[in-house]
Design an enzyme around this catalytic site. Structure first.
Site, PDB file in Angstrom:
ATOM      1  N   THR A 167       0.857  -1.189   0.000  1.00 46.07           N
ATOM      2  CA  THR A 167       0.000   0.000   0.000  1.00 46.07           C
ATOM      3  C   THR A 167       0.889   1.235   0.000  1.00 46.07           C
ATOM      4  O   THR A 167       2.010   1.183   0.497  1.00 46.07           O
ATOM      5  CB  THR A 167      -0.855  -0.047   1.287  1.00 46.07           C
ATOM      6  OG1 THR A 167      -1.764  -1.123   1.153  1.00 46.07           O
ATOM      7  CG2 THR A 167      -1.601   1.241   1.548  1.00 46.07           C
ATOM      8  N   ARG A 195     -14.052  -7.275  -0.553  1.00 47.26           N
ATOM      9  CA  ARG A 195     -13.377  -6.977   0.725  1.00 47.26           C
ATOM     10  C   ARG A 195     -12.806  -5.550   0.702  1.00 47.26           C
ATOM     11  O   ARG A 195     -12.181  -5.140  -0.260  1.00 47.26           O
ATOM     12  CB  ARG A 195     -12.247  -7.979   0.948  1.00 47.26           C
ATOM     13  CG  ARG A 195     -11.412  -7.748   2.228  1.00 47.26           C
ATOM     14  CD  ARG A 195     -10.116  -7.026   1.944  1.00 47.26           C
ATOM     15  NE  ARG A 195      -9.260  -6.922   3.119  1.00 47.26           N
ATOM     16  CZ  ARG A 195      -8.190  -6.117   3.185  1.00 47.26           C
ATOM     17  NH1 ARG A 195      -7.856  -5.387   2.158  1.00 47.26           N
ATOM     18  NH2 ARG A 195      -7.466  -6.066   4.272  1.00 47.26           N
ATOM     19  N   VAL A 196     -13.062  -4.803   1.762  1.00 47.96           N
ATOM     20  CA  VAL A 196     -12.437  -3.489   1.914  1.00 47.96           C
ATOM     21  C   VAL A 196     -11.642  -3.524   3.214  1.00 47.96           C
ATOM     22  O   VAL A 196     -12.165  -3.965   4.249  1.00 47.96           O
ATOM     23  CB  VAL A 196     -13.496  -2.360   1.969  1.00 47.96           C
ATOM     24  CG1 VAL A 196     -12.824  -1.010   2.176  1.00 47.96           C
ATOM     25  CG2 VAL A 196     -14.320  -2.341   0.685  1.00 47.96           C
ATOM     26  N   GLY A 197     -10.398  -3.099   3.153  1.00 46.34           N
ATOM     27  CA  GLY A 197      -9.561  -3.102   4.354  1.00 46.34           C
ATOM     28  C   GLY A 197      -9.552  -1.743   5.035  1.00 46.34           C
ATOM     29  O   GLY A 197     -10.470  -0.938   4.870  1.00 46.34           O
ATOM     30  N   THR A 218      -0.241   1.138   6.852  1.00 47.69           N
ATOM     31  CA  THR A 218      -0.097   0.005   5.950  1.00 47.69           C
ATOM     32  C   THR A 218       0.047  -1.257   6.792  1.00 47.69           C
ATOM     33  O   THR A 218       0.460  -1.196   7.945  1.00 47.69           O
ATOM     34  CB  THR A 218       1.125   0.161   5.028  1.00 47.69           C
ATOM     35  OG1 THR A 218       1.348  -1.074   4.362  1.00 47.69           O
ATOM     36  CG2 THR A 218       2.378   0.536   5.797  1.00 47.69           C
ATOM     37  N   GLY A 219      -0.292  -2.393   6.207  1.00 53.23           N
ATOM     38  CA  GLY A 219      -0.166  -3.654   6.929  1.00 53.23           C
ATOM     39  C   GLY A 219      -1.459  -4.437   6.885  1.00 53.23           C
ATOM     40  O   GLY A 219      -2.290  -4.238   5.991  1.00 53.23           O
ATOM     41  N   GLY A 221      -4.839  -5.142   7.206  1.00 49.26           N
ATOM     42  CA  GLY A 221      -5.969  -4.229   7.354  1.00 49.26           C
ATOM     43  C   GLY A 221      -6.961  -4.613   8.435  1.00 49.26           C
ATOM     44  O   GLY A 221      -7.465  -3.745   9.162  1.00 49.26           O
TER      45      GLY A 221
END
Ligand code: ASP
Length: 305
Positions: A167, A195-197, A218-219, A221
């Protein structure tokens, strides 16, 4: 006010072979953003310019070269937030935007809502002058191969040559004291369609408040969402400094404590970048590596992985 800029290209197990490319791209992103800020331009212009460079580079998981979902499709998410008004522009599930950050900015500036998804978001983009591309134009060869390997076997980091995430994000403060933070992602590889993080969610993947600071995360989610990490980090900038603590140590402690909470309560891994309200840059991560870069007070660039 002295402008400031920090960027990231994701926190994960970045393989040795990708280190040079990540450094170069973060340097190019800083150059694009700094060109704007150094000539008195606005922080929103700077974060957009920096993120476009990172989205266009397939070494990162955003825009072109995003991870494919379990159906072999790309679904991108992006957000930009204004620290003065606390308004955000966010979009999720985008399949036809080369630079999702451009749409996030349009939503921030021209939409009565703060977040749009999928078809509706793309229709808004088109109606507001942004060109739509074919979904295939976002697919890089490396990600398509990784997807094929994952679909023949099962999803595994090795299939992605260890470069599972990437990201991108940026936080900028301009000479007028305007603070903006932004994040753009293709999400996690082999994610379920829809899917939404954390990335496009206000407070999770991105937050900015001119009274405290701005952050981009970032990472993993699903863990970042649990602790609303970007807002948590910014709130840590509201704490009183420890006695004798300088601004840099104070900002770094806010970043480190947010990542500490991600591990302790979110049970996850990731990282973040931030600027405090006067532009002091800081970062932290608990992954093996994170790609990042910032501009020193003497206007020289630092990039590292
Ligand atoms: N946080 C992103 C997500 O979960 C992935 C990443 O940071 O690389 O969608």
């Amino acid at each position: 006010m002295k402008p400031s800029l920090i960027v990231h290209g994701g926190a994960w197990d970045i393989p040795d072979e990708a280190v040079a490319a990540c450094n170069e791209s973060c340097g190019n992103a800083l150059a694009a953003g700094w060109r704007v800020l150094a000539s008195g331009g606005s922080a929103i212009e700077a974060v957009e310019a920096a993120i476009i460079v990172l989205e266009d580079d397939p070494v990162f998981d955003a825009g072109f070269g995003s991870h494919l979902n379990a159906d072999g499709k790309i679904e991108c998410d992006a957000i930009v937030m204004d620290g003065a008004s606390l308004r955000a522009g966010a979009a999720a599930g985008l399949q036809r935007l080369k630079n999702p950050i451009r749409l996030a900015r349009k939503i921030l500036e021209e939409c009565p809502h703060m977040m749009l998804i999928a078809d509706g978001a793309e229709r808004f983009a088109k109606d507001h002058g942004l060109a739509l591309c074919k979904p295939e134009e976002l697919v890089s060869e490396a990600e398509w191969e990784a997807y094929l390997r994952c679909s023949k076997d099962e999803h595994a980091a090795e299939h992605h040559r260890g470069h599972e995430q990437g990201t991108v994000g940026a936080v900028a403060l301009d000479s007028n004291g305007r603070l903006f933070a932004a994040t753009s992602t293709g999400g996690t590889c082999c994610k379920l369609p829809g899917r939404v993080g954390d990335s496009p969610l206000i407070g999770c993947g991105c937050y900015a408040d001119s009274e405290a600071g701005g952050a981009s995360c970032t990472g993993y989610g699903e863990a970042i969402m649990k602790i609303v990490m970007a807002k948590t980090a910014v709130d840590f900038l509201r704490r009183p400094p420890l006695s004798g603590e300088n601004e840099l140590a104070f900002a770094n402690r806010a970043a480190q404590d947010a990542v500490g909470l991600l591990a302790a309560r979110g049970k996850g891994t990731g990282g973040l970048i931030l600027l405090d309200r006067s532009g002091t840059p800081a970062f932290a991560f608990n992954t093996p590596r994170m790609a990042y870069g910032y501009v020193n007070p003497d206007s020289t660039f630092v990039t590292a992985v």
